[in-house]
Structures are given as structure tokens and as C-alpha cells.
Scaffold this motif. Structure first.
Motif, PDB file in Angstrom:
ATOM      1  N   GLU A 553       0.866  -1.186   0.000  1.00  0.00           N
ATOM      2  CA  GLU A 553       0.000   0.000   0.000  1.00  0.00           C
ATOM      3  C   GLU A 553       0.897   1.229   0.000  1.00  0.00           C
ATOM      4  OE1 GLU A 553      -2.662  -0.046   3.288  1.00  0.00           O
ATOM      5  OE2 GLU A 553      -3.434  -2.060   2.865  1.00  0.00           O
ATOM      6  N   ILE A 554       0.557   2.203  -0.828  1.00  0.00           N
ATOM      7  CA  ILE A 554       1.368   3.425  -0.912  1.00  0.00           C
ATOM      8  C   ILE A 554       0.445   4.630  -0.767  1.00  0.00           C
ATOM      9  CG2 ILE A 554       2.923   4.819  -2.330  1.00  0.00           C
ATOM     10  CD1 ILE A 554       3.838   2.238  -3.671  1.00  0.00           C
ATOM     11  N   GLY A 555       0.719   5.446   0.233  1.00  0.00           N
ATOM     12  CA  GLY A 555      -0.039   6.674   0.449  1.00  0.00           C
ATOM     13  C   GLY A 555       0.816   7.898   0.153  1.00  0.00           C
ATOM     14  N   ILE A 556       0.176   8.966  -0.248  1.00  0.00           N
ATOM     15  CA  ILE A 556       0.874  10.215  -0.572  1.00  0.00           C
ATOM     16  C   ILE A 556       0.426  11.303   0.397  1.00  0.00           C
ATOM     17  CG2 ILE A 556       1.296  11.962  -2.350  1.00  0.00           C
ATOM     18  CD1 ILE A 556       2.470   9.218  -2.983  1.00  0.00           C
ATOM     19  N   ALA A 557       1.372  12.139   0.824  1.00  0.00           N
ATOM     20  CA  ALA A 557       1.067  13.267   1.704  1.00  0.00           C
ATOM     21  C   ALA A 557       1.923  14.450   1.286  1.00  0.00           C
ATOM     22  CB  ALA A 557       1.324  12.894   3.168  1.00  0.00           C
ATOM     23  N   ALA A 558       1.538  15.631   1.746  1.00  0.00           N
ATOM     24  CA  ALA A 558       2.261  16.853   1.396  1.00  0.00           C
ATOM     25  C   ALA A 558       2.494  17.702   2.636  1.00  0.00           C
ATOM     26  CB  ALA A 558       1.480  17.651   0.351  1.00  0.00           C
ATOM     27  N   LEU A 570       1.683  18.498   7.913  1.00  0.00           N
ATOM     28  CA  LEU A 570       1.664  17.288   7.096  1.00  0.00           C
ATOM     29  C   LEU A 570       0.211  16.933   6.786  1.00  0.00           C
ATOM     30  CD1 LEU A 570       3.104  14.822   5.842  1.00  0.00           C
ATOM     31  CD2 LEU A 570       2.920  13.712   8.075  1.00  0.00           C
ATOM     32  N   ILE A 571      -0.138  16.918   5.499  1.00  0.00           N
ATOM     33  CA  ILE A 571      -1.521  16.708   5.081  1.00  0.00           C
ATOM     34  C   ILE A 571      -1.604  15.471   4.181  1.00  0.00           C
ATOM     35  CG2 ILE A 571      -3.538  17.754   4.010  1.00  0.00           C
ATOM     36  CD1 ILE A 571      -2.465  19.349   6.377  1.00  0.00           C
ATOM     37  N   PRO A 572      -2.369  14.430   4.586  1.00  0.00           N
ATOM     38  CA  PRO A 572      -2.566  13.276   3.699  1.00  0.00           C
ATOM     39  C   PRO A 572      -3.282  13.702   2.412  1.00  0.00           C
ATOM     40  CG  PRO A 572      -3.278  12.799   5.951  1.00  0.00           C
ATOM     41  CD  PRO A 572      -3.044  14.270   5.884  1.00  0.00           C
ATOM     42  N   VAL A 606       5.621  22.267   0.070  1.00  0.00           N
ATOM     43  CA  VAL A 606       7.070  22.318   0.298  1.00  0.00           C
ATOM     44  C   VAL A 606       7.713  20.960   0.024  1.00  0.00           C
ATOM     45  CG1 VAL A 606       8.863  22.733   2.032  1.00  0.00           C
ATOM     46  CG2 VAL A 606       6.818  24.170   1.978  1.00  0.00           C
ATOM     47  N   THR A 607       7.071  19.891   0.503  1.00  0.00           N
ATOM     48  CA  THR A 607       7.637  18.548   0.366  1.00  0.00           C
ATOM     49  C   THR A 607       6.526  17.566   0.057  1.00  0.00           C
ATOM     50  OG1 THR A 607       9.409  19.044   1.953  1.00  0.00           O
ATOM     51  CG2 THR A 607       8.956  16.729   1.534  1.00  0.00           C
ATOM     52  N   LEU A 608       6.791  16.632  -0.824  1.00  0.00           N
ATOM     53  CA  LEU A 608       5.876  15.537  -1.118  1.00  0.00           C
ATOM     54  C   LEU A 608       6.448  14.254  -0.528  1.00  0.00           C
ATOM     55  CD1 LEU A 608       5.063  16.517  -4.779  1.00  0.00           C
ATOM     56  CD2 LEU A 608       3.383  16.378  -2.935  1.00  0.00           C
ATOM     57  N   ARG A 609       5.568  13.416   0.017  1.00  0.00           N
ATOM     58  CA  ARG A 609       6.005  12.204   0.711  1.00  0.00           C
ATOM     59  C   ARG A 609       5.222  10.998   0.215  1.00  0.00           C
ATOM     60  NH1 ARG A 609       9.030  13.799   5.033  1.00  0.00           N
ATOM     61  NH2 ARG A 609       8.806  15.994   5.584  1.00  0.00           N
ATOM     62  N   ALA A 610       5.917   9.879   0.166  1.00  0.00           N
ATOM     63  CA  ALA A 610       5.278   8.582  -0.091  1.00  0.00           C
ATOM     64  C   ALA A 610       5.477   7.718   1.135  1.00  0.00           C
ATOM     65  CB  ALA A 610       5.890   7.918  -1.311  1.00  0.00           C
TER      66      ALA A 610
END
Length: 696
Positions: A553-558, A570-572, A606-610
Motif C-alpha cells: 500500500e502506498i499513500g501520498i502526503a504533502a 503534514l496533510i494526507p 514544500v515537500t511531497l512524501r510517499a
């Protein structure tokens, strides 16, 4: 890193060999005790065990605990298929400064970033401020002739002709590890990667940590600090893992091993060796994981989880069924720019020492007696009274039933120490002194809970208190009453609940890319390109760890902020590429945290996260069945409300559904004791949880 005869870490975690082995063990190594939870897939039984921690080499206590549990619960070491391991080895190495000798390579002219730090005054009125720690001295911070611009283009190419002289300096400085943090490498890591390749060719075996691999994010100081911590921990953690693996072959004990990370997931030994900074909150994160699972089992979406062990009190928050995660933490005032479970920790545990200062003020903690010598009651040479001693002196602990009778407590020595160190200086009786120690302790615990909720704009009355840890049950109802919390949950096996959380953990990988851009539709093509790269990288990482596609499972947040702010939230972003949904969630969270939001204000990403999760198989656990014996053990003299009383003592393992415990009362189980205060009553709930409610 595999020991002879052990499987490769990249083997499928669902291979027949793993499924054929029925025993799964989770281990949480704390400062005082090593906690184990054992799940036997043959009957679904989940059992707990404790053994003293061995600080000189925690792997000794781990293997001893596993061996003791095998004898106690009738399984053999070859039947263990999976070992999930929470460890404090990285944390302790930083706190005790038992680190490798490191060298920092950074862009020429930026050698002092690590020492300049941030302009933060933690004590506003203190004139002689304590300097922030700096783990690498000035002569070990070397400049590299190169320069990358903020857009990822090279202003000055890497000067490879100068590198032989730089490598000679590494030898002269006795470098045992190298941290590489070049300017703007989070945008373009080419110079860092080339430098690492050249170091590996010239100095094979020298550990190298790149900022573009461990923390590819903006903010030079935090990125440098994280990279340095990771580099200095690499030899320390590798040495521990080597010792652990050498012992894993004993007695046919060949489990697949995963280590717990600060983000609450587990990782392979390979990743732990390469990125040991991810282990810095390894053990405590297990408690937060357990809190999330219990919130689901009991349908209590809002919990304040408090873990009180021998040395510390850890507070984490479950809101809406989700455990809070932050993108940056710190250890000993050193920032760590990595995702981790959000937690507030204070030095207040069963081993916290009480003393009276020169002004006649009673204090408790943060100094701790630890496991050696431990509280006076342990009879191991301790002379300073602790919170555990106070509970024993007041009758809340049974001196003959501590740890289920495995350890006898010394009541006479305990009362003598409290009288000498607290009672006589303050002119109080032993009982008054012990009660004062608990009052101070509970005030400290309540303050930690209050801050953890208030800083998020949350009302304690909307939450239940989940109490665990070996010492937590003796204080929970008193702390809850002070906070206005009306429900306290004592889970099954609370003394080993962090290990229980680890038992049901999954593989988790976090990858980030900092790219500052406005949160507007025109940015979506660039966002989707970055997200695609993040997904590909996390998919490859899960594949390396043997996770099949159906378990990924892969989720993205910003990380987002209003234009001009110096911090992010940090926002899902499950609705990607729906930008409107992301903005709405950001404004809502900003309003909750800071009591205002401006939907007309420009917003930046500012930053994207997986966040990639590899689901490990989880055998079903059986519902606990009450022991076939009377649930009421008898009465004991206990000091409460200023006088001695004969209070009922209940057996937690023999409690039946529907039985009601009215406070004041004591509930005992092998590895924990619970105080049900006046005005509270308790009954069994789902999953074997004991639920206490205020009658007020």
C-alpha cells in the motif's frame, strides 16, 4: 549481513518456510526490562514475558528472554519464524555519546552550519544559555569544492582533482564514518552520489551517509544534523546487529528479523544498517501502534496513550483512529528530520528518584535508578527512594507478588529510605512522604498529557486514557481525574503493550522530496512527476524486502504552509490529483491547530512524501478466557485518602465479564498492578480490556 544458515532478507516474507513456523515474537528492550509478546498461531494464544535488560549488550537479554519464554510456554526455538525487534541501541548511543568518530563533508563555505544551529531560546530569561550540542568538531568538518543551485543545476562542478587530498584528511582524522551533506542535494543528488562512489573506491568499508538518501529535504541545519546522526550510528548499529545475528543461530533459533522504526513500522536488517537514524524512537513507537489497534478493537477513536515504564512517561495521541506522526523530532536537542510517531516524553517512571532540595522542595525525577541498582525495594543496592518505593510503602504493591512473584520486594529498606531521604527533611511520616511523592509524580504526568492535547487544540474530556507500561496502572485514574478524563482503559498485558503493538506491525518505508511550489493547478504536472518517482522508488524498496504486490500500500502526503510561514503541516492526500480536497484539508487542520485559517491566502507545497506499507501476515489472536479461580484474592492494608484501609485485591486474569470493581481497589496481574481510585468503577470490556469509568 546474514549469519550462516539464515535466509536472505530479500526472501518473500510469506514464503512457506515462514508460514510453517507457528511462533511470532515481538521484543521491546527498555531501560529496565526487556518485554516480549509471543503469538502462537496454533491456538491463537498471545502471551507476555519480561526479563531484566542487559545494558552492556541488549542482545543477551533478548535471547535470554526468548529462551525463558520458550521454556515457560512450551515451544522450541526452531519453531520461531518471525522476530520483530524494538531497540534503544541507537537512542542510548546518542544520549551516552558512544558514537563513531565522524567527519562531515559539505559544500565549501558551509562547514559551520552544524554549529550555527537555529536561533531558539528554550529558556527566555537565562543569561548563560547552554550551547546546542554539535557531534562533529570544527576540524572534522571539511569543505568540498562544488556548488549546486536551488534549481538543481550545477554552478560549480565537483572538483575531483582535489579529492585525493580530502581523502588523506579522512585518514589523518581517523574517520570511522563520513556524513555527506552538500548544498541543495535534495534537488539534485548527483554530486553526493559521485562523492560516495569515489570514497567507496578509495576507502572501501568506510561507512558513508548521504543527506540525499536519508533526508532529502530543505533546511540545511536539520538535514545536516540528521545525516550526521545517521553516519555516526552506522558502525554502532552494525556492531549490534552483528552480535545479534551471531547469537540467532544458537539452539536452532533462525527467525526472520525485522527492526522497529521511529515511524511505527518495521524495516529489514539491511535498511537498519544503512539508515540507523530511523531507529531512534524504535521502542516507544510500539506503544503508539498498540494504541491505534486498541482504538479500533474498542471503537474508541480518540485515545491518549500513556506508557509509564521504569525511566520515562511517553504520551501519544490517537485522534479519529489515527496515530499522530510528525516529520521531524529531536533527541537530546539534536533535530532528526525523519517521520516519527509524535510523542512527548518526560523523565517520570517507576524508577524516578525523589529528593528534597536545599529549599525544602520535594522533586521526583528526571533522575532514575534504572534497572541497576533500581529502586530500593529491589534489594540491589539502591539507596534513593523512587516512585515504585512510594507505591510499595503505601501498600499499593504486594512485596510478595511483584512480577508475578518472580521478584521479592524489600519493604523495611523501602520505608527506611523514604523516611531518611524525604520524611525526616520535610517533617513528615513515611506515609505522608510517600503520598507526597505520588502527588508530585501525578502532577508531572498530568502536565505532559495536558500539553500533548492542548497544543493540538484538543479537549481532554473528548478522550479516554489508555494506560500501559509496568508502572502506569498505579497512577492512571488519579491523572485522569485531574484532567477531567472520565474513562481509563487498562489493556491486556499492559506491562508489555509496546511489544504487543510491535507484534502486529508492518514494513513501512517513508520517502520524501522537497520541491517548493504554489498549490495551484499549474503545479499539478510537476507534482504528478514527483509522485510517480516516489511511487516507483517505494515499490522497488518493498520488492527488495520481499513484499508481494498484493500486500503493498502506498499513500501520498504533502507538507504545506501559507506563503511566508516558516513551518509546515503534514496533510494526507488520498484523492491525488484533487487539489481542492488537499487545500480544504490543509485549511481545516490549520484552523484546528492555530484557531484560524485564511482560504484566500496563497498556499505552498514544500515537500511531497510517499508512505509505503508492506503488510506482514497476521495470525488471528484468540479472545482471552478467564482463569478458573476466584477473581477476588482477598484484602490488603492500603494507605489512601490520609488513612489505612482494608481494600479488596482483584485478580485480573480471573475476572469474569459482568463483574464490577468499585474503587478504591487494587487489580493485580503478573506484570502490572492497577489502582482504581475513589469515585471510579471498572468492568471488563472487549479484547480483555479493563475499563474504568468515573462515577462523578
Amino acid at each position: 549481513m546474514s549469519a550462516p544458515g539464515r535466509p536472505s532478507e530479500s526472501e518473500d516474507v510469506n514464503r512457506p518456510r515462514g508460514d510453517a513456523k507457528p511462533i511470532r515474537i515481538a521484543v521491546d528492550i527498555g531501560g529496565t526490562f526487556t518485554d516480549l509478546q509471543i503469538l502462537d498461531a496454533r491456538d491463537g494464544a498471545v502471551r507476555a514475558w519480561k526479563t531484566p535488560t542487559t545494558p552492556e549488550d541488549p542482545s543477551i537479554g533478548l535471547l535470554r528472554g526468548v529462551t525463558e519464554a520458550a521454556e515457560r510456554f512450551s515451544f522450541s526455538l526452531p519453531e520461531v519464524g518471525l522476530l520483530l525487534h524494538g531497540t534503544t541501541i541507537a537512542t542510548n548511543a546518542v544520549l551516552e555519546r558512544k558514537l563513531a568518530r565522524g567527519v562531515l563533508l559539505t559544500t565549501a563555505g558551509f562547514e559551520d552550519v552544524l554549529e550555527i544551529t537555529r536561533h531558539v531560546r528554550r529558556e527566555l530569561y537565562k543569561l548563560d544559555l547552554d550551547p546546542f550540542p554539535c557531534l562533529i568538531e570544527r576540524d572534522c568538518r571539511l569543505g568540498v569544492h562544488e556548488r549546486m543551485r536551488a534549481d538543481g543545476t550545477a554552478e560549480q562542478p565537483l572538483d575531483e582533482a582535489a579529492l585525493p587530498g580530502l581523502f588523506a584528511q579522512l585518514d589523518a582524522l581517523g574517520a570511522e564514518a563520513v556524513a555527506v551533506c552538500l548544498l541543495h542535494s535534495y534537488v539534485n543528488p548527483a554530486h553526493e552520489q559521485r562523492l560516495k562512489a569515489l570514497i567507496a573506491a578509495a576507502r572501501p568499508g568506510l561507512p558513508v551517509s548521504l543527506s540525499s538518501e536519508i533526508s532529502p529535504e530543505i533546511r540545511e541545519y536539520e538535514r545536516s544534523s540528521t545525516t550526521v546522526l545517521n553516519a555516526l550510528l552506522m558502525p554502532v548499529v552494525k556492531a549490534y546487529l552483528d552480535r545479534l545475528e551471531a547469537r540467532l543461530g544458537e539452539g536452532g533459533f533462525h527467525p526472520l528479523v525485522f527492526l522497529v522504526q521511529s515511524n511505527g513500522g518495521v524495516c529489514s536488517l539491511r535498511q537498519a544498517a544503512e539508515q540507523p537514524a530511523r531507529l531512534l524512537l524504535s521502542g516507544p513507537s510500539g506503544g503508539a501502534l498498540a494504541a491505534g489497534r486498541i482504538a479500533e478493537l474498542l471503537a474508541r477513536p480518540n485515545l491518549v496513550a500513556v506508557d509509564m515504564g521504569g525511566t520515562s512517561y511517553d504520551v501519544s495521541v490517537v485522534q479519529g483512529g489515527r496515530v499522530s506522526v510528525v516529520t521531524q523530532g529531536e533527541i537530546d536537542r539534536l533535530p532528526v528530520r525523519l517521520p516519527m510517531v509524535e510523542m512527548r516524553t518526560i523523565g517520570a517512571g517507576g524508577g524516578s528518584i525523589a529528593s528534597v532540595d536545599s529549599g525544602g522542595r520535594l522533586t521526583v525525577g528526571p533522575r532514575s535508578a534504572g534497572s541497576r541498582p533500581g529502586p530500593v525495594a529491589y534489594g540491589r543496592g539502591g539507596t534513593e527512594p523512587t516512585v515504585t518505593d512510594a507505591n510499595l510503602a503505601l501498600g499499593r504493591l504486594d512485596p510478595d507478588y511483584f512480577l508475578g512473584g518472580m521478584m521479592k520486594l524489600d519493604m523495611p529498606a523501602t520505608r527506611e529510605a523514604i523516611a531518611a531521604r524525604v520524611g525526616t527533611p520535610l517533617g513528615l511520616s513515611v506515609e505522608q512522604a510517600a503520598q507526597g511523592m505520588l502527588t508530585v509524580t501525578n502532577a508531572n504526568l498530568g502536565a505532559a498529557v495536558r500539553l500533548s492535547l492542548f497544543e493540538k487544540g484538543l479537549d481532554p474530556r473528548d478522550f479516554a486514557l489508555l494506560s500501559f507500561g509496568g508502572a502506569g496502572g498505579l497512577h492512571a485514574t488519579d491523572v485522569a481525574a485531574e484532567m477531567g478524563i472520565r474513562e481509563v482503559i487498562f489493556p491486556r498485558e499492559p506491562g508489555t503493550l509496546s511489544a504487543y503493538g510491535i507484534l502486529y506491525s508492518d514494513l513501512v518505508q517513508d520517502i520524501a522530496r522537497s520541491r517548493m511550489m504554489p498549490a495551484v493547478p499549474a503545479s499539478l504536472p510537476a507534482i504528478e512527476e514527483i509522485v510517480a518517482a516516489l511511487r516507483a522508488e517505494t515499490e522497488a524498496g518493498l520488492a527488495r524486502d520481499g513484499v508481494p504486490p498484493e500486500r503493498r500500500e502506498i499513500g501520498i502526503a504533502a507538507d504545506m504552509r501559507y506563503h511566508g510561514q516558516a513551518f509546515e503541516l503534514l496533510i494526507p492526500w488520498p484523492e491525488l490529483p484533487d487539489l481542492a480536497a488537499l487545500l480544504a484539508r490543509f485549511h481545516a487542520m490549520h484552523r484546528q491547530r492555530f484557531s484560524y485559517a485564511d482560504e484566500q491566502e496563497a498556499v505552498e507545497i514544500v515537500t511531497l512524501r510517499a508512505i509505503a506499507t508492506g503488510r506482514l501476515p497476521k495470525p488471528d489472536a484468540a479472545e482471552p478466557t478467564p482463569a478458573e479461580r476466584p477473581s477476588l484474592k482477598g484484602n490488603r492494608r492500603v494507605f489512601a485518602d490520609g488513612a489505612w484501609h482494608d481494600l479488596p485485591i482483584w485478580d485480573r486474569e480471573a475476572l469474569k465479564p459482568g463483574e464490577r470493581i468499585t474503587g478504591p481497589a487494587i487489580v493485580e496481574e503478573p506484570f502490572a498492578t492497577h489502582w482504581i481510585g475513589s469515585g471510579w468503577s471498572a468492568t471488563l470490556g472487549a479484547a480483555g480490556a479493563l475499563i474504568a469509568r468515573s462515577d462523578a
